[in-house]
Design an enzyme around this catalytic site. Sequence first.
Site, PDB file in Angstrom:
ATOM      1  N   ARG A   1       0.830  -1.207   0.000  1.00  0.00           N
ATOM      2  CA  ARG A   1       0.000   0.000   0.000  1.00  0.00           C
ATOM      3  C   ARG A   1       0.867   1.261   0.000  1.00  0.00           C
ATOM      4  NH1 ARG A   1      -4.531   0.418   4.566  1.00  0.00           N
ATOM      5  NH2 ARG A   1      -2.723   0.902   5.865  1.00  0.00           N
TER       6      ARG A   1
ATOM      7  N   GLU B   1     -16.099   6.398   6.270  1.00  0.00           N
ATOM      8  CA  GLU B   1     -15.248   5.705   7.249  1.00  0.00           C
ATOM      9  C   GLU B   1     -15.093   6.591   8.472  1.00  0.00           C
ATOM     10  OE1 GLU B   1     -11.165   5.185   5.919  1.00  0.00           O
ATOM     11  OE2 GLU B   1     -11.272   6.986   4.693  1.00  0.00           O
TER      12      GLU B   1
ATOM     13  N   LYS C   1      -2.617   6.793   1.630  1.00  0.00           N
ATOM     14  CA  LYS C   1      -2.369   7.153   3.022  1.00  0.00           C
ATOM     15  C   LYS C   1      -1.347   8.286   3.008  1.00  0.00           C
ATOM     16  CE  LYS C   1      -2.018   4.547   7.283  1.00  0.00           C
ATOM     17  NZ  LYS C   1      -3.099   5.199   7.978  1.00  0.00           N
TER      18      LYS C   1
END
Length: 292
Positions: free
Chosen positions: A52, A184, A151
Amino acid sequence: MGLKIYLDGAFVDEEEAKVSVFDHGVLYGDGIFEGIRAYNGRVFKLNEHVDRLFNGSRAIMLEPPVSKEEMKEIVLETLRRNSLKDAYIRLVVTRGKGDLGLDPDKCPKPTLFCIAAGIQMYPEELYENGLEVVTVPTRRNTPETVNPQMKSLNYLNSIMAKLEAKLAGVEEAIMINNEGYVAEATGDNIFIIRKGRLVTPPAFLGILEGVTRNTVMELAEKRNIPVEEKVFTRYDVYSADECFLTGTAAEVIPVTKVDGRTIGSGKPGEITRTLIQDYKELTKSTGTEIFL
Ligand code: PXG
């Protein structure tokens, strides 16, 4: 005793672990990070986290200064240098030092650091009784802006939501996207359970595709609990049988109140409790060996 920090190819004392004020990670939030956990001498889902990190880096055209294999070794070596078997690991790649302009091409060398420290968890009581959350005014940023699938070091969107939750007297926020769909939490993914089925928003909606989220989906499937990635609204949360959040730090945490509405019975539900246990078992029994 202070921590040993990996910074740009060397291990340095915590006090010496400093980045430049010209680093674009500091000036612009230009960079990508990961939060990883080690349990009992093993790093949980290390490949997934490193993948990721590299995917996010590719999306912002930032080439990490080491290979994936080297990155994993840096994580393991940071744990060894600090004699940590159980830890929270923060891995960060920034654009590096540049001038005061935005231009990333003026940053010749990315900065890479890795911190391994003790873990600060939610109190055990919350896993037994559930967490209270609220929805907040700040919307989750859309995939067409800074896509939450990366991220990135720019977490102001989540931090605004966190501030709003705290102003409302609770610790965590549920973020809605611009279309009114539940996205989220500030640093966790959300699941609801209706009639024995797990439902979680699809990644394309503009959420971080959590490693814990994906793990919990696999655990549910192993137990023949149906899982759907589907959009839903606040109403679906209020009327759900169960609700929980997932994240590397929080693991699986039950949510029993949302915007003042009691979820289900008001106690963590059976499926949630099962998944909490299954997740704990998996973290205990799998992962990349640190070899301390
Ligand atoms: N959504 C967002 C926005 C996140 O930042 C998750 C979901 C869960 O992903 P994982 O892969 O961990 O299951 C995250 C996780 C914290 C904290 O202190 C959490 C995250 C980042 C920074 C701090 O809880 N990320």
